[in-house]
Write an enzyme that holds these catalytic residues in place. Structure first.
Site, PDB file in Angstrom:
ATOM      1  N   GLN A 139     -20.273   9.670   0.698  1.00 22.58           N
ATOM      2  CA  GLN A 139     -20.652  10.078  -0.660  1.00 22.58           C
ATOM      3  C   GLN A 139     -19.884  11.327  -1.086  1.00 22.58           C
ATOM      4  O   GLN A 139     -19.497  11.469  -2.247  1.00 22.58           O
ATOM      5  CB  GLN A 139     -22.162  10.313  -0.744  1.00 22.58           C
ATOM      6  CG  GLN A 139     -22.990   9.066  -0.528  1.00 22.58           C
ATOM      7  CD  GLN A 139     -22.724   8.011  -1.589  1.00 22.58           C
ATOM      8  OE1 GLN A 139     -22.617   8.303  -2.770  1.00 22.58           O
ATOM      9  NE2 GLN A 139     -22.627   6.766  -1.163  1.00 22.58           N
ATOM     10  N   ASP A 140     -19.644  12.229  -0.134  1.00 22.27           N
ATOM     11  CA  ASP A 140     -18.866  13.425  -0.410  1.00 22.27           C
ATOM     12  C   ASP A 140     -17.435  13.054  -0.818  1.00 22.27           C
ATOM     13  O   ASP A 140     -16.896  13.594  -1.782  1.00 22.27           O
ATOM     14  CB  ASP A 140     -18.859  14.331   0.821  1.00 22.27           C
ATOM     15  CG  ASP A 140     -18.147  15.647   0.575  1.00 22.27           C
ATOM     16  OD1 ASP A 140     -18.449  16.309  -0.434  1.00 22.27           O
ATOM     17  OD2 ASP A 140     -17.300  16.014   1.415  1.00 22.27           O
ATOM     18  N   HIS A 141     -16.840  12.119  -0.092  1.00 27.77           N
ATOM     19  CA  HIS A 141     -15.500  11.644  -0.454  1.00 27.77           C
ATOM     20  C   HIS A 141     -15.493  11.061  -1.864  1.00 27.77           C
ATOM     21  O   HIS A 141     -14.576  11.336  -2.653  1.00 27.77           O
ATOM     22  CB  HIS A 141     -15.015  10.567   0.534  1.00 27.77           C
ATOM     23  CG  HIS A 141     -14.278  11.112   1.695  1.00 27.77           C
ATOM     24  ND1 HIS A 141     -12.948  11.435   1.650  1.00 27.77           N
ATOM     25  CD2 HIS A 141     -14.693  11.388   2.952  1.00 27.77           C
ATOM     26  CE1 HIS A 141     -12.567  11.889   2.830  1.00 27.77           C
ATOM     27  NE2 HIS A 141     -13.605  11.875   3.628  1.00 27.77           N
TER      28      HIS A 141
ATOM     29  N   HIS B 261     -20.998  11.827   4.371  1.00 26.88           N
ATOM     30  CA  HIS B 261     -19.555  12.034   4.352  1.00 26.88           C
ATOM     31  C   HIS B 261     -18.883  11.090   3.343  1.00 26.88           C
ATOM     32  O   HIS B 261     -18.011  11.504   2.567  1.00 26.88           O
ATOM     33  CB  HIS B 261     -18.991  11.808   5.760  1.00 26.88           C
ATOM     34  CG  HIS B 261     -17.533  12.054   5.890  1.00 26.88           C
ATOM     35  ND1 HIS B 261     -16.959  13.295   5.740  1.00 26.88           N
ATOM     36  CD2 HIS B 261     -16.509  11.205   6.184  1.00 26.88           C
ATOM     37  CE1 HIS B 261     -15.653  13.200   5.926  1.00 26.88           C
ATOM     38  NE2 HIS B 261     -15.355  11.945   6.193  1.00 26.88           N
TER      39      HIS B 261
END
Length: 102
Positions: free
Chosen positions: A79-81, A77
């Site tokens: 890393q996605d941000h 999550h």
């Protein structure tokens, strides 16, 4: 999962979120024709991304030194941000250039 791990995750999310928010402020400024403010916001967005990247680099350095970092949904999550913030900031930069050519 320990507190230090969650601090790393939250740090990445926080810095990435700050960068995305600042990039959005830059876009709003550019829409109003205030390119000096847009430039200032983009610099701040870049600084926030650098902070997130430094946290990530610390993780990569530790991994290279043999200290494995647990990868779970929280880290994914975060890393996605970070990746979304990078993409958004880059697109905002392109939009600002378009606004400047009007």
């Amino acid at each position: 999962m320990d507190e230090a791990y969650m601090q790393v995750v939250m740090s990445i999310i926080m810095h990435a979120g700050n960068s995305k928010g600042l990039a959005h402020q830059a876009l709003d400024a550019a829409k109003q024709g205030d390119f000096d403010a847009a430039s200032d916001y983009m610099k701040q967005a870049n600084d926030a991304l650098a902070d997130a990247h430094n946290v990530q680099t610390d993780l990569l350095t530790k991994e290279a030194q043999g200290e494995h970092t647990e990868v779970n949904l929280y880290m994914v999550h975060a890393q996605d941000h970070l990746m979304n913030a990078i993409t958004y900031k880059d697109l905002v930069g392109e939009f600002i250039e378009l606004y400047q050519t009007k």
